[in-house]
Write an enzyme that holds these catalytic residues in place. Structure first.
Site, PDB file in Angstrom:
ATOM      1  N   ARG A  50       4.439 -21.970 -10.201  1.00 52.49           N
ATOM      2  CA  ARG A  50       5.830 -21.689  -9.819  1.00 52.49           C
ATOM      3  C   ARG A  50       5.988 -20.234  -9.377  1.00 52.49           C
ATOM      4  O   ARG A  50       6.686 -19.950  -8.400  1.00 52.49           O
ATOM      5  CB  ARG A  50       6.770 -21.969 -10.994  1.00 52.49           C
ATOM      6  CG  ARG A  50       7.025 -23.437 -11.273  1.00 52.49           C
ATOM      7  CD  ARG A  50       8.032 -23.620 -12.383  1.00 52.49           C
ATOM      8  NE  ARG A  50       8.243 -25.026 -12.722  1.00 52.49           N
ATOM      9  CZ  ARG A  50       9.035 -25.458 -13.688  1.00 52.49           C
ATOM     10  NH1 ARG A  50       9.701 -24.570 -14.422  1.00 52.49           N
ATOM     11  NH2 ARG A  50       9.171 -26.740 -13.938  1.00 52.49           N
ATOM     12  N   ALA A 105       1.268 -34.879 -13.599  1.00 48.84           N
ATOM     13  CA  ALA A 105       0.487 -35.061 -14.829  1.00 48.84           C
ATOM     14  C   ALA A 105       0.549 -36.524 -15.240  1.00 48.84           C
ATOM     15  O   ALA A 105       1.615 -37.157 -15.155  1.00 48.84           O
ATOM     16  CB  ALA A 105       1.033 -34.167 -15.940  1.00 48.84           C
ATOM     17  N   THR A 162      14.057 -37.284 -10.888  1.00 46.30           N
ATOM     18  CA  THR A 162      13.486 -36.360 -11.867  1.00 46.30           C
ATOM     19  C   THR A 162      14.555 -35.417 -12.399  1.00 46.30           C
ATOM     20  O   THR A 162      14.585 -35.092 -13.593  1.00 46.30           O
ATOM     21  CB  THR A 162      12.349 -35.544 -11.228  1.00 46.30           C
ATOM     22  OG1 THR A 162      11.308 -36.434 -10.822  1.00 46.30           O
ATOM     23  CG2 THR A 162      11.790 -34.516 -12.203  1.00 46.30           C
ATOM     24  N   GLU A 169       0.825  -1.209   0.000  1.00 45.55           N
ATOM     25  CA  GLU A 169       0.000   0.000   0.000  1.00 45.55           C
ATOM     26  C   GLU A 169       0.861   1.261   0.000  1.00 45.55           C
ATOM     27  O   GLU A 169       0.590   2.211  -0.743  1.00 45.55           O
ATOM     28  CB  GLU A 169      -0.909   0.012   1.238  1.00 45.55           C
ATOM     29  CG  GLU A 169      -1.903  -1.137   1.292  1.00 45.55           C
ATOM     30  CD  GLU A 169      -1.386  -2.339   2.059  1.00 45.55           C
ATOM     31  OE1 GLU A 169      -2.187  -3.005   2.733  1.00 45.55           O
ATOM     32  OE2 GLU A 169      -0.162  -2.626   1.982  1.00 45.55           O
ATOM     33  N   ARG A 190       8.568 -19.249 -16.676  1.00 43.90           N
ATOM     34  CA  ARG A 190       8.462 -18.790 -18.062  1.00 43.90           C
ATOM     35  C   ARG A 190       6.976 -18.631 -18.390  1.00 43.90           C
ATOM     36  O   ARG A 190       6.120 -19.068 -17.641  1.00 43.90           O
ATOM     37  CB  ARG A 190       9.107 -19.794 -19.026  1.00 43.90           C
ATOM     38  CG  ARG A 190      10.565 -20.107 -18.673  1.00 43.90           C
ATOM     39  CD  ARG A 190      11.235 -21.040 -19.687  1.00 43.90           C
ATOM     40  NE  ARG A 190      10.617 -22.355 -19.739  1.00 43.90           N
ATOM     41  CZ  ARG A 190      10.887 -23.339 -18.893  1.00 43.90           C
ATOM     42  NH1 ARG A 190      11.734 -23.157 -17.887  1.00 43.90           N
ATOM     43  NH2 ARG A 190      10.301 -24.527 -19.019  1.00 43.90           N
ATOM     44  N   CYS A 218      -0.377   0.317   7.687  1.00 47.81           N
ATOM     45  CA  CYS A 218      -0.782   0.761   6.345  1.00 47.81           C
ATOM     46  C   CYS A 218      -2.097   1.543   6.412  1.00 47.81           C
ATOM     47  O   CYS A 218      -2.338   2.406   5.572  1.00 47.81           O
ATOM     48  CB  CYS A 218      -0.913  -0.437   5.417  1.00 47.81           C
ATOM     49  SG  CYS A 218       0.685  -1.140   4.945  1.00 47.81           S
ATOM     50  N   CYS A 255      -2.593  -3.792   6.970  1.00 50.26           N
ATOM     51  CA  CYS A 255      -2.221  -3.963   8.380  1.00 50.26           C
ATOM     52  C   CYS A 255      -2.603  -2.716   9.175  1.00 50.26           C
ATOM     53  O   CYS A 255      -2.648  -1.606   8.644  1.00 50.26           O
ATOM     54  CB  CYS A 255      -0.725  -4.254   8.511  1.00 50.26           C
ATOM     55  SG  CYS A 255       0.356  -2.885   8.074  1.00 50.26           S
ATOM     56  N   ASP A 268      14.989 -35.512 -16.351  1.00 50.09           N
ATOM     57  CA  ASP A 268      14.417 -34.385 -17.091  1.00 50.09           C
ATOM     58  C   ASP A 268      15.363 -33.203 -17.225  1.00 50.09           C
ATOM     59  O   ASP A 268      15.209 -32.392 -18.128  1.00 50.09           O
ATOM     60  CB  ASP A 268      13.139 -33.884 -16.395  1.00 50.09           C
ATOM     61  CG  ASP A 268      12.038 -34.923 -16.383  1.00 50.09           C
ATOM     62  OD1 ASP A 268      12.297 -36.083 -16.760  1.00 50.09           O
ATOM     63  OD2 ASP A 268      10.913 -34.580 -15.975  1.00 50.09           O
TER      64      ASP A 268
END
Length: 412
Positions: free
Chosen positions: A227, A193, A239, A49, A250, A81, A72, A243
Site C-alpha cells: 500500500r 489471500a 468488499t 538529490e 499501518r 540533478c 536526471c 469488510d
C-alpha cells in the site's frame, strides 16, 4: 546498515507527492554518517538529490550520495540533478535503478564520471552501499520489512546477499514507474489471500459474503508495504460492504494511497456512506477517494459537494458497454492523473472480472499453510467462498514464505 535502504525508505515518503514524476529518495553520507536526507517533492519543485544536498549543506563536499533512481541530466521543470551533484562537490554516486526515460538512461553516469565522480549503479551499488561497521544497526525505525534480509551477524557473503535483496526490492518498486514511462498506462497489481483449501471468504446467511481471517502478521505487514508503494488502492463495492476496510498504511512508514472504490452498478445508500471508512473525510483533505461507477451516486455526490474546494472525494461515471470497457476507461483516467501503481484488493467477483478482461499486470497471491483456518470454517457450518480460477496464461515468477504464509507472484 545499507545506505540505499535508507534512500529507499525516503522514496516511500514521495509516493503520492511526486506524481507524475517518480518517487525517489536520496541520502548523503560522509565518513560513514548520514548527513543529508531527501525525497522528491511536488512537480516543479526539488528532486530527491537536491533535497538531500540542501540538508547536508557544506558537508556534501567530498561525500557520497545514495539515490534510488538514476539522477536526471536534462532540463525540465527543474535543472539537472547531475549539475547539482557536481556543484556540491560530491565524490561518489550510488544509484540503484536505471531510469527508463530515454532523456536520462545511461547518460548521467558519463556526465558524472567526466566530472571526476566515481559512479556505481544497480546491483553493484546496492552491495557496496552496505556500511561494514554498522551490522547491528536497525534501518526500520519501528517498521517491518517482511521480505528483506537480516543484517544481524552479517558477513561478507551476507553483505552481498542483502545487497542483492535490496536491489530486487528497489527494482520491484520501480516496476510500475518503468511500465508507466513505456506505456503511458497505470500498472495494475492484484493482491489476494486464500486458505489452504482455496477459500478467500465466507458465504454467510442470505448469500452475503463475509471476511475470513487467513494470513498472519507478517503477510499483513507486507500488504501494508505494498500500500505504501502504491498511488492508489482499489476495492469493489462488495468488499467495501463486507469488510469496511480503512485502506490506509499501518505497520510501516509511508503515505496513505488514494482510496478507489469500484462501485459498478451498486448505488450506495445514505446509511452505507455514513458508516464506511472509505468515505471518511474532512474539508481540509485533498484527493482522498475516487468512486468509479456505472450509475449515479447521489449520496456520495453530497460528500463531493461538501469537499468541492479540495476535491477530497470525486465520483467518476463510466459509460462503457461492459466491465472490460469500463475498467479500461478507469485505468485511462488514473494514468491521466499520473498514477503509476494501482493496488487492487478484489473480492471473488471483481477478481474474476479482472482476470477475464486481461487488463492487469501482476498477481500477489498469499496461501496459508495453517490448516486451522479451514478447520474453523468447517466447524462454523458456513460455506467457504472459493477464489476464482486462475487464467491459463499465468506464469509463477517467484515465491517467498513469511511464517505460515506463502506468497507466489504471478505475471501474465
Amino acid at each position: 546498515m545499507n545506505f540505499l535502504q535508507q534512500a529507499f525508505e525516503q522514496s516511500l515518503m514521495a509516493v503520492g507527492i511526486s506524481r507524475p514524476n517518480p518517487a525517489v529518495g536520496a541520502v548523503v553520507v560522509k565518513d560513514g554518517i548520514v548527513v543529508g536526507k531527501g525525497h522528491t517533492q511536488r512537480p516543479g519543485n526539488a528532486h530527491a538529490e537536491v533535497m538531500a544536498l540542501r540538508d547536508a549543506g557544506e558537508l556534501a563536499r567530498g561525500a557520497a550520495i545514495y539515490v534510488t533512481l538514476e539522477p536526471c541530466c536534462h532540463y525540465g521543470r527543474t535543472p539537472p540533478c547531475t549539475k547539482a551533484i557536481i556543484e556540491a562537490g560530491i565524490a561518489e554516486v550510488y544509484f540503484a535503478h536505471a531510469d527508463p526515460n530515454p532523456l536520462v538512461r545511461g547518460k548521467s553516469r558519463s556526465i558524472l564520471e567526466e566530472a571526476g565522480i566515481k559512479v556505481y549503479e544497480g546491483r553493484e551499488a546496492c552491495v557496496k552501499a552496505v556500511a561494514p561497521e554498522s551490522w547491528q544497526d536497525s534501518t526500520c525505525d519501528g517498521g517491518c520489512k517482511v521480505l528483506s534480509g537480516d543484517l544481524q551477524n552479517a558477513s561478507e557473503p551476507q553483505q552481498e546477499h542483502d545487497g542483492e535483496f535490496l536491489f530486487h526490492e528497489i527494482e520491484r518498486f520501480f516496476e510500475a514507474y518503468d511500465y508507466y514511462v513505456r506505456n503511458k498506462a497505470t500498472y495494475v497489481e492484484l493482491k489476494s489471500a486464500v486458505s489452504q483449501d482455496g477459500y478467500m471468504g465466507v458465504v454467510a446467511e442470505g448469500g452475503l459474503h463475509a471476511p475470513l481471517k487467513i494470513t498472519g502478521g507478517a503477510a499483513n505487514c507486507w500488504n501494508h508495504e505494498l500500500r505504501a508503494m502504491s498511488d492508489a488502492v482499489l476495492v469493489g463495492s462488495g468488499t467495501l460492504l463486507a469488510d469496511n476496510p480503512s485502506l490506509n498504511v499501518r505497520y510501516v512508514r509511508g503515505n496513505n494511497p488514494v482510496k478507489v472504490v469500484w462501485a459498478g452498478h451498486h448505488v450506495f445508500t445514505e446509511k452505507e456512506v455514513a458508516c464506511l471508512h472509505a468515505f471518511e473525510t474532512t474539508s481540509s483533505e485533498k484527493l482522498l477517494c475516487i468512486v468509479y461507477t456505472c450509475v449515479p451516486q447521489p449520496e456520495i455526490q453530497k460528500i463531493a459537494v461538501l469537499t468541492e474546494t479540495n476535491k477530497a472525494v470525486e465520483v467518476v461515471e463510466l459509460n462503457g458497454s461492459g466491465f472490460a470497457e469500463c475498467w479500461k476507461q478507469m485505468l485511462a483516467d488514473m494514468a491521466a492523473r499520473g498514477m503509476h501503481r494501482l493496488m487492487v484488493e478484489p473480492g471473488a467477483k471483481l477478481a474474476a472480472e479482472i482476470f477475464k478482461s486481461g487488463q492487469w499486470n501482476r498477481l500477489d497471491l498469499w496461501r496459508s499453510t495453517d490448516c486451522s483456518v479451514d478447520e474453523a470454517l468447517e466447524k462454523s457450518g458456513l460455506e467457504g467462498l472459493p477464489y476464482p480460477e486462475l487464467p491459463e496464461t499465468l506464469v509463477a515468477h517467484e515465491s517467498f514464505m513469511a511464517v505460515a504464509d506463502i506468497l507466489t507472484v504471478y505475471y501474465k
